[in-house]
Design a protein around this motif. Structure first.
Motif, PDB file in Angstrom:
ATOM      1  N   VAL A  92       0.787  -1.562   0.022  1.00  0.00           N
ATOM      2  CA  VAL A  92       0.241   0.017   0.147  1.00  0.00           C
ATOM      3  C   VAL A  92       0.823   1.537   0.273  1.00  0.00           C
ATOM      4  N   PHE A  93       1.072   1.894  -0.695  1.00  0.00           N
ATOM      5  CA  PHE A  93       1.203   3.512  -1.058  1.00  0.00           C
ATOM      6  C   PHE A  93      -0.249   4.331  -0.781  1.00  0.00           C
ATOM      7  N   SER A  94      -0.188   5.254   0.578  1.00  0.00           N
ATOM      8  CA  SER A  94      -0.787   6.496   0.576  1.00  0.00           C
ATOM      9  C   SER A  94      -0.138   7.736   1.066  1.00  0.00           C
ATOM     10  N   LEU A 108      -4.230  -0.230  10.869  1.00  0.00           N
ATOM     11  CA  LEU A 108      -3.511  -0.172   9.927  1.00  0.00           C
ATOM     12  C   LEU A 108      -2.193  -0.248   9.838  1.00  0.00           C
ATOM     13  N   TYR A 109      -1.215   0.228  10.712  1.00  0.00           N
ATOM     14  CA  TYR A 109       0.340  -0.233  10.912  1.00  0.00           C
ATOM     15  C   TYR A 109      -0.110  -1.549  11.441  1.00  0.00           C
ATOM     16  N   GLU A 110      -0.860  -1.325  12.501  1.00  0.00           N
ATOM     17  CA  GLU A 110      -0.235  -3.323  12.423  1.00  0.00           C
ATOM     18  C   GLU A 110      -0.746  -4.479  12.047  1.00  0.00           C
ATOM     19  N   LEU A 111      -2.057  -4.025  11.266  1.00  0.00           N
ATOM     20  CA  LEU A 111      -2.462  -4.778  10.085  1.00  0.00           C
ATOM     21  C   LEU A 111      -1.472  -5.319   9.195  1.00  0.00           C
ATOM     22  N   ALA A 112      -1.439  -4.003   8.629  1.00  0.00           N
ATOM     23  CA  ALA A 112       0.390  -4.470   7.287  1.00  0.00           C
ATOM     24  C   ALA A 112       0.923  -5.202   7.561  1.00  0.00           C
ATOM     25  N   LYS A 113       1.807  -5.035   8.795  1.00  0.00           N
ATOM     26  CA  LYS A 113       2.976  -5.343   9.631  1.00  0.00           C
ATOM     27  C   LYS A 113       2.560  -6.278   9.970  1.00  0.00           C
ATOM     28  N   ALA A 114       1.126  -6.662   9.995  1.00  0.00           N
ATOM     29  CA  ALA A 114       0.975  -8.518  10.441  1.00  0.00           C
ATOM     30  C   ALA A 114       0.429  -9.882   9.377  1.00  0.00           C
ATOM     31  N   LYS A 115       0.162  -8.786   8.392  1.00  0.00           N
ATOM     32  CA  LYS A 115      -0.425  -9.571   7.197  1.00  0.00           C
ATOM     33  C   LYS A 115       1.811  -9.116   6.013  1.00  0.00           C
ATOM     34  N   GLY A 116       2.700  -8.793   6.690  1.00  0.00           N
ATOM     35  CA  GLY A 116       3.804  -8.751   5.599  1.00  0.00           C
ATOM     36  C   GLY A 116       3.940  -7.643   4.561  1.00  0.00           C
ATOM     37  N   VAL A 117       2.413  -7.161   4.802  1.00  0.00           N
ATOM     38  CA  VAL A 117       2.706  -6.250   3.348  1.00  0.00           C
ATOM     39  C   VAL A 117       3.300  -5.019   3.123  1.00  0.00           C
ATOM     40  N   LYS A 118       4.245  -4.253   2.411  1.00  0.00           N
ATOM     41  CA  LYS A 118       4.527  -2.997   2.526  1.00  0.00           C
ATOM     42  C   LYS A 118       4.022  -1.838   2.655  1.00  0.00           C
ATOM     43  N   THR A 119       4.447  -0.961   3.218  1.00  0.00           N
ATOM     44  CA  THR A 119       3.539   0.760   3.062  1.00  0.00           C
ATOM     45  C   THR A 119       4.960   1.615   3.069  1.00  0.00           C
ATOM     46  N   ALA A 120       4.372   2.515   2.040  1.00  0.00           N
ATOM     47  CA  ALA A 120       4.684   3.661   2.270  1.00  0.00           C
ATOM     48  C   ALA A 120       4.370   4.891   2.226  1.00  0.00           C
ATOM     49  N   PHE A 121       4.081   5.746   3.515  1.00  0.00           N
ATOM     50  CA  PHE A 121       3.034   7.442   3.521  1.00  0.00           C
ATOM     51  C   PHE A 121       4.198   8.327   2.645  1.00  0.00           C
ATOM     52  N   ALA A 122       3.785   8.958   2.119  1.00  0.00           N
ATOM     53  CA  ALA A 122       4.163  10.156   1.022  1.00  0.00           C
ATOM     54  C   ALA A 122       3.959  11.776   1.726  1.00  0.00           C
ATOM     55  N   SER A 123       4.800  11.582   3.109  1.00  0.00           N
ATOM     56  CA  SER A 123       5.418  12.946   3.382  1.00  0.00           C
ATOM     57  C   SER A 123       5.860  13.261   2.271  1.00  0.00           C
ATOM     58  N   LYS A 340      11.760   0.090  -6.055  1.00  0.00           N
ATOM     59  CA  LYS A 340      13.063  -1.093  -5.565  1.00  0.00           C
ATOM     60  C   LYS A 340      12.698  -1.881  -4.292  1.00  0.00           C
ATOM     61  N   ASP A 341      12.090  -1.703  -2.834  1.00  0.00           N
ATOM     62  CA  ASP A 341      12.097  -2.549  -2.032  1.00  0.00           C
ATOM     63  C   ASP A 341      11.305  -3.802  -2.246  1.00  0.00           C
ATOM     64  N   ILE A 342      10.030  -3.555  -2.928  1.00  0.00           N
ATOM     65  CA  ILE A 342       9.235  -4.233  -3.256  1.00  0.00           C
ATOM     66  C   ILE A 342       9.585  -5.685  -4.605  1.00  0.00           C
ATOM     67  N   GLU A 348      16.650   3.153  -1.050  1.00  0.00           N
ATOM     68  CA  GLU A 348      17.549   4.692  -0.202  1.00  0.00           C
ATOM     69  C   GLU A 348      15.892   4.365   0.809  1.00  0.00           C
ATOM     70  N   SER A 349      15.605   4.538   2.496  1.00  0.00           N
ATOM     71  CA  SER A 349      14.978   3.913   3.306  1.00  0.00           C
ATOM     72  C   SER A 349      14.009   4.813   2.969  1.00  0.00           C
ATOM     73  N   TYR A 350      12.585   4.223   3.737  1.00  0.00           N
ATOM     74  CA  TYR A 350      11.620   5.902   3.107  1.00  0.00           C
ATOM     75  C   TYR A 350      10.361   5.540   4.229  1.00  0.00           C
ATOM     76  N   GLN A 351       9.538   6.485   4.216  1.00  0.00           N
ATOM     77  CA  GLN A 351       8.567   6.327   4.987  1.00  0.00           C
ATOM     78  C   GLN A 351       7.854   5.480   4.865  1.00  0.00           C
ATOM     79  N   THR A 352       7.285   5.083   6.251  1.00  0.00           N
ATOM     80  CA  THR A 352       6.178   3.916   6.316  1.00  0.00           C
ATOM     81  C   THR A 352       5.101   4.306   6.585  1.00  0.00           C
ATOM     82  N   PHE A 353       3.776   3.376   7.337  1.00  0.00           N
ATOM     83  CA  PHE A 353       2.820   3.459   7.689  1.00  0.00           C
ATOM     84  C   PHE A 353       3.389   3.892   9.776  1.00  0.00           C
ATOM     85  N   LYS A 354       3.723   2.607   9.552  1.00  0.00           N
ATOM     86  CA  LYS A 354       4.770   3.361  10.986  1.00  0.00           C
ATOM     87  C   LYS A 354       4.779   4.947  11.548  1.00  0.00           C
TER      88      LYS A 354
END
Length: 379
Positions: A92-94, A108-123, A340-342, A348-354
């Motif tokens: 998920v890219f949000s 949502l952060y905890e659900l994504a972590k439990a499911k093992g999907v990657k997330t990106a947060f666009a700030s 690239k991560d997927i 480069e490290s990027y911001q996630t749902f965390k």
């Protein structure tokens, strides 16, 4: 065999179209787009050569079988689509804000972590070239130990912009959701990611706005301001969210022995007198960047006690996507690293749902506006 990553986009406006372009630039396939209004989503999908369009998000997940979903709607409409996409196993890219409240953002952060999907947060304004230059300078010790940061911006937004999601807390509106998320991301990218403490004050300086039909694109909403605001038939909507804020924060930095003090000052409706700016102060020097999101130029205060303009280093320039528009270029930058991560490539490290969930919890704290000490009785 087509090995392209498949992307389903939620949102038909400026962000939806911008996200689509960014993913296509990274070789992904936009397999579908979902919006609220059938005629609008059909028209935009046809214009962008997207094969599938619809208004039922859950059905679109089934029909399109995406690897990634891109959430480009106002923040109040994020929770259910993101939750369904995570359950479906999509990355998920949000866009920001992640949701309209800290509780659901954390879920949502905890659900994504439990499911093992990657997330990106666009700030994603942390990718502005002058911001990255400031980060380099701080890392090299150019200003010594960072001690203080000042972020000052006043936008003079038109008070009569048509009533919509930006006026409503429950829809993800407010200046904290749509300005502070970028500002705290910018500062933390330069100084350090750990926010230790914060205190804040918010104000609704607006009160109300005219209700106008037909506004579908956030970027063109000014075109719909009524010509006659005294028309007795005009209907008005009540704002319930902040248009100005002041936030003080303490940030931990590996470059400093003490927490760095940060001032975030923003007035959405108030005019600027001098240029909006960011300043990073240190024990040996300082960095001044013009523009509310670090547009530049950048000036450095050196040991000679003089300010001088610095050019952006070539490595930063070469690493920027060749895209017009700051917002669009920053989306491309973040999408590039996310893809690239997927794919399992170096990134480069990027911001996630965390970070998205943390920022929303911060905003909830600031909006309580309960930091005042009454001193009236002392006078």
């Amino acid at each position: 065999m087509n090995n392209k990553l498949r992307v389903l986009v939620a949102g038909t406006g400026f962000a939806g179209q911008g996200h689509s372009d960014a993913f296509r630039a990274m070789g992904a396939e936009i397999v579908g787009m979902v919006g609220r209004t059938p005629s609008v989503v059909k028209s935009i999908a046809e214009k962008m050569n997207i094969p599938y369009s619809g208004t039922d998000w859950k059905q679109a997940l089934i029909d399109c079988q995406p690897d990634i979903v891109s959430i480009a709607t106002p923040g109040g409409a994020h929770y259910e689509p993101i939750k369904q996409a995570i359950e479906f196993g999509c990355h998920v890219f949000s866009d920001k804000p992640l949701t309209d409240k800290g509780e659901t953002a954390l879920e949502l952060y905890e659900l994504a972590k439990a499911k093992g999907v990657k997330t990106a947060f666009a700030s994603s304004f942390r990718y502005m070239p002058h911001i990255q230059h400031a980060k380099q300078l701080v890392e090299k010790g150019a200003i010594g130990e960072p001690v203080e940061v000042e972020c000052n911006s006043h936008f003079a937004l038109e008070r009569d912009i048509p009533f919509g999601w930006s006026h409503r807390k429950e829809d993800g509106g407010g200046r904290l959701n749509n300005n502070f998320t970028h500002m705290i991301s910018i500062v933390s990218s330069v100084i350090g990611e750990k926010i230790l403490a914060l205190i804040g004050e918010v104000r609704d300086d607006l009160g109300k706005a005219p209700i106008v039909e037909g506004v579908h694109n956030f970027k063109t909403r000014r075109d719909f301001i009524p010509k006659d605001l005294n028309d007795p038939s005009l209907k008005w909507g009540e704002s319930n969210v902040e248009w100005s804020y002041t936030v003080l924060a303490k940030i931990e930095s590996k470059y400093a022995t003490k927490p760095v003090s940060v001032l975030f000052k923003h007035g959405g409706l108030n005019p600027k007198y001098q240029e909006n700016h960011l300043v990073f102060y240190g024990t040996k020097g300082a960095i001044f960047i013009e523009g509310h999101y670090g547009m530049g130029p950048l000036y450095f205060y050196d040991e000679n006690k003089t300010w001088k303009e610095l050019t952006i280093p070539k490595d930063i320039v070469d690493n920027q996507p060749n895209i017009e528009g700051d917002t669009e270029r920053n989306w491309h930058y973040l999408v590039r690293e996310f893809v690239k991560d997927i794919k399992g490539e170096p990134f480069e490290s990027y911001q996630t749902f965390k970070e998205g969930s943390l920022y929303q919890q911060f905003i909830d704290i600031i909006r309580r506006n309960d930091n005042w000490t009454d001193v009236g009785h002392l006078q």
